[in-house]
Design a protein around this motif. Sequence first.
Motif, mmCIF file in Angstrom:
data_model
loop_
_atom_site.group_PDB
_atom_site.id
_atom_site.type_symbol
_atom_site.label_atom_id
_atom_site.label_comp_id
_atom_site.label_asym_id
_atom_site.label_seq_id
_atom_site.Cartn_x
_atom_site.Cartn_y
_atom_site.Cartn_z
ATOM 1 N N LEU A 87 0.825 -1.206 0.000
ATOM 2 C CA LEU A 87 0.000 0.000 0.000
ATOM 3 C C LEU A 87 0.863 1.262 0.000
ATOM 4 O O LEU A 87 1.996 1.257 0.480
ATOM 5 N N ILE A 88 0.300 2.324 -0.541
ATOM 6 C CA ILE A 88 0.974 3.622 -0.614
ATOM 7 C C ILE A 88 0.147 4.647 0.150
ATOM 8 O O ILE A 88 -1.026 4.861 -0.167
ATOM 9 N N ASP A 89 0.733 5.270 1.154
ATOM 10 C CA ASP A 89 0.097 6.406 1.826
ATOM 11 C C ASP A 89 0.773 7.662 1.303
ATOM 12 O O ASP A 89 1.937 7.929 1.604
ATOM 13 N N SER A 90 0.043 8.412 0.516
ATOM 14 C CA SER A 90 0.643 9.555 -0.179
ATOM 15 C C SER A 90 0.493 10.867 0.579
ATOM 16 O O SER A 90 0.656 11.942 -0.007
ATOM 17 N N HIS A 91 0.212 10.801 1.890
ATOM 18 C CA HIS A 91 0.089 12.040 2.660
ATOM 19 C C HIS A 91 0.466 11.766 4.114
ATOM 20 O O HIS A 91 -0.380 11.466 4.954
ATOM 21 N N VAL A 92 1.761 11.861 4.410
ATOM 22 C CA VAL A 92 2.234 11.668 5.783
ATOM 23 C C VAL A 92 3.150 12.815 6.169
ATOM 24 O O VAL A 92 3.634 13.570 5.320
ATOM 25 N N HIS A 93 3.383 12.908 7.476
ATOM 26 C CA HIS A 93 4.300 13.906 8.045
ATOM 27 C C HIS A 93 5.168 13.184 9.066
ATOM 28 O O HIS A 93 4.786 13.030 10.227
ATOM 29 N N LEU A 94 6.325 12.740 8.638
ATOM 30 C CA LEU A 94 7.149 11.875 9.469
ATOM 31 C C LEU A 94 7.697 12.576 10.708
ATOM 32 O O LEU A 94 7.949 11.936 11.726
ATOM 33 N N ALA A 95 7.896 13.868 10.641
ATOM 34 C CA ALA A 95 8.544 14.566 11.754
ATOM 35 C C ALA A 95 7.613 14.842 12.924
ATOM 36 O O ALA A 95 8.065 15.084 14.037
ATOM 37 N N THR A 96 6.309 14.817 12.701
ATOM 38 C CA THR A 96 5.366 15.148 13.758
ATOM 39 C C THR A 96 5.129 13.951 14.666
ATOM 40 O O THR A 96 4.877 12.848 14.185
ATOM 41 N N ILE A 97 5.170 14.163 15.967
ATOM 42 C CA ILE A 97 4.871 13.123 16.941
ATOM 43 C C ILE A 97 3.449 13.332 17.455
ATOM 44 O O ILE A 97 3.164 14.361 18.075
ATOM 45 N N PHE A 383 -11.251 10.183 -9.372
ATOM 46 C CA PHE A 383 -9.906 9.611 -9.310
ATOM 47 C C PHE A 383 -9.392 9.755 -7.883
ATOM 48 O O PHE A 383 -8.695 10.711 -7.537
ATOM 49 N N PHE A 384 -9.752 8.789 -7.032
ATOM 50 C CA PHE A 384 -9.355 8.849 -5.635
ATOM 51 C C PHE A 384 -7.885 8.476 -5.460
ATOM 52 O O PHE A 384 -7.374 7.553 -6.103
ATOM 53 N N LEU A 385 -7.232 9.181 -4.534
ATOM 54 C CA LEU A 385 -5.892 8.839 -4.070
ATOM 55 C C LEU A 385 -5.978 8.583 -2.577
ATOM 56 O O LEU A 385 -6.744 9.247 -1.873
ATOM 57 N N PHE A 386 -5.187 7.628 -2.106
ATOM 58 C CA PHE A 386 -5.237 7.305 -0.685
ATOM 59 C C PHE A 386 -4.129 8.046 0.046
ATOM 60 O O PHE A 386 -2.938 7.811 -0.181
ATOM 61 N N GLY A 387 -4.542 8.959 0.925
ATOM 62 C CA GLY A 387 -3.622 9.693 1.779
ATOM 63 C C GLY A 387 -4.295 9.952 3.103
ATOM 64 O O GLY A 387 -5.496 10.230 3.148
ATOM 65 N N THR A 388 -3.544 9.881 4.192
ATOM 66 C CA THR A 388 -4.152 9.947 5.511
ATOM 67 C C THR A 388 -3.871 11.221 6.285
ATOM 68 O O THR A 388 -4.536 11.493 7.278
ATOM 69 N N ASP A 389 -2.856 11.991 5.881
ATOM 70 C CA ASP A 389 -2.406 13.133 6.679
ATOM 71 C C ASP A 389 -2.028 12.668 8.087
ATOM 72 O O ASP A 389 -2.511 13.191 9.087
ATOM 73 N N THR A 390 -1.144 11.671 8.150
ATOM 74 C CA THR A 390 -0.712 11.093 9.427
ATOM 75 C C THR A 390 0.592 11.716 9.904
ATOM 76 O O THR A 390 1.596 11.581 9.222
ATOM 77 N N PRO A 391 0.586 12.394 11.080
ATOM 78 C CA PRO A 391 -0.588 12.888 11.783
ATOM 79 C C PRO A 391 -0.935 14.291 11.299
ATOM 80 O O PRO A 391 -0.048 15.059 10.918
ATOM 81 N N SER A 392 -2.217 14.625 11.349
ATOM 82 C CA SER A 392 -2.654 15.925 10.832
ATOM 83 C C SER A 392 -2.288 17.070 11.765
ATOM 84 O O SER A 392 -2.395 18.230 11.387
ATOM 85 N N GLY A 393 -1.892 16.754 12.971
ATOM 86 C CA GLY A 393 -1.514 17.749 13.961
ATOM 87 C C GLY A 393 -1.128 17.015 15.234
ATOM 88 O O GLY A 393 -0.884 15.807 15.213
#
Length: 486
Positions: A87-97, A383-393
């Motif tokens: 699977l591909i998550d095309s919306h993440v933010h690795l630096a946010t805890i 045309f859906f893309l799968f992205g989660t915004d993990t974590p959004s804040g």
Amino acid sequence: MKPTRRRLAVAALALGALLSIPAAAADARTWIVGATVISPERADDGQRMDVLVEGDRIASVVPAQPPGTARDAPVFDATGLYLLPGLIDSHVHLATIPGFSPVMEYRHPLLAREYRAQLPRSFLRYGYTTVIDLIPTDRAVVDAFLAAPAHPDVHHCGALPVQDGYPSHFAPGVVRKRIFPDYVVEPGAADADHAPQAVVERVRKGGAICIKTFFERGFGRDRNLPVPSAELFGALMKSARAAGMPVLLHASSIEAQRFGVEGGTDIFAHGLWNWGDANASPTLPQPAREVLDRVAGKKIGYMPTLQVIGGLRVLFEPGYFDLPAVRRVVPPSMLEWYRSPAGRWFKDDLAGGASDELMRARLGETLQRGAESTRYLAQKRAFFLFGTDTPSGPTPGNLPGLNGYLEMQRLVAAGVSLRQLLEAATLNNAKAFGLADRVGTIEPGKRANLLLLGRSPLESVEAYDTVRAVWIGGRRLDPAELEAAR
């Protein structure tokens, strides 16, 4: 995503390319036999196939393993199971805890270190073998992620906020330009280094595969933020197209998504949950329908990101931190802190004294608007893309890996079909981000990023919670060994 002070300090440094590298040396040659192979470029419900992995690549996909080949290659028996692309998550933010404010990262370095050590494992535990960081602000975090013994492949966007606009406004003014060095200015401004063409070329050379910009007037205490003009957005689109990079627009309101449609954006990084004056409407208002009709008609990539709101709502639902799934993805020490009075700071700040019942109702209304918009697009075959915004804040309601599964559940409940979901999380993402020659399908020559499930994902969304094995670059991983609570 709100940047922390620590991330802000290091963002001024050159990020460099976030290269995809294998988790570890792959087996030289392995046959995966007996599985029902479900690959999204085919319209069937899967076929019983045998897959040969050589090194980090898929070498062969055949109806049956050729006679005699077992003697020179290990065999993994997947009889009765379902094999699909990673699977591909095309919306993440690795630096946010999740759950941490900027100060907390300083005060609790051990918790931060334990969380980040688990981070790549948690994505893999739920089958995410590729992630795309849309606002990379801490090169050290990415380096640590890539140095983990097992980790998803990583790519990143260049984040280009308008000068002093969202999200750069979170940074103190005296350091804002150092923290967000790739801001863009309006055409005709004297600052040539921050004209769209110059900035796009700079982030391209830094390894970005996409551009993210923002149309956000603000919310809460931050309102009336500057947004790009049509002229600026047009210049940015022109530069990005010349560089061969898709443009993502942060937009969650009717006004913002209308702006993106008219400006020709390639991807919307959020769903439509802000209907403005029509927020109280029990059904999708006509202005929203008109915008979404154009989104579907133009095949603009669309990430509903319902868990942005869902990850806030779960904070007001009893028993969230007692879920076994939560224990899978965060270290026990972090989970204990989440349950403490100090760990509830974000929930308390968000509520502002309101009761849990009232907050569930308020956030439920926002979720419903997002779901209605998503349902409408699903019916239009968007045309859906799968992205989660993990974590959004700073919400512990958006935990890596698990957040993807929760997003999937919300999408299906909103009306996205199981096939639409599979395509969004594999082939559609690969196409939209220029990765289709590497990942997204099970075909010879593709990278051996694979996911083995106990149930068919075309029969139930719960299948995505039956992970039996994950391959990253040809290396097989046991999901039980990836969990935090072992």
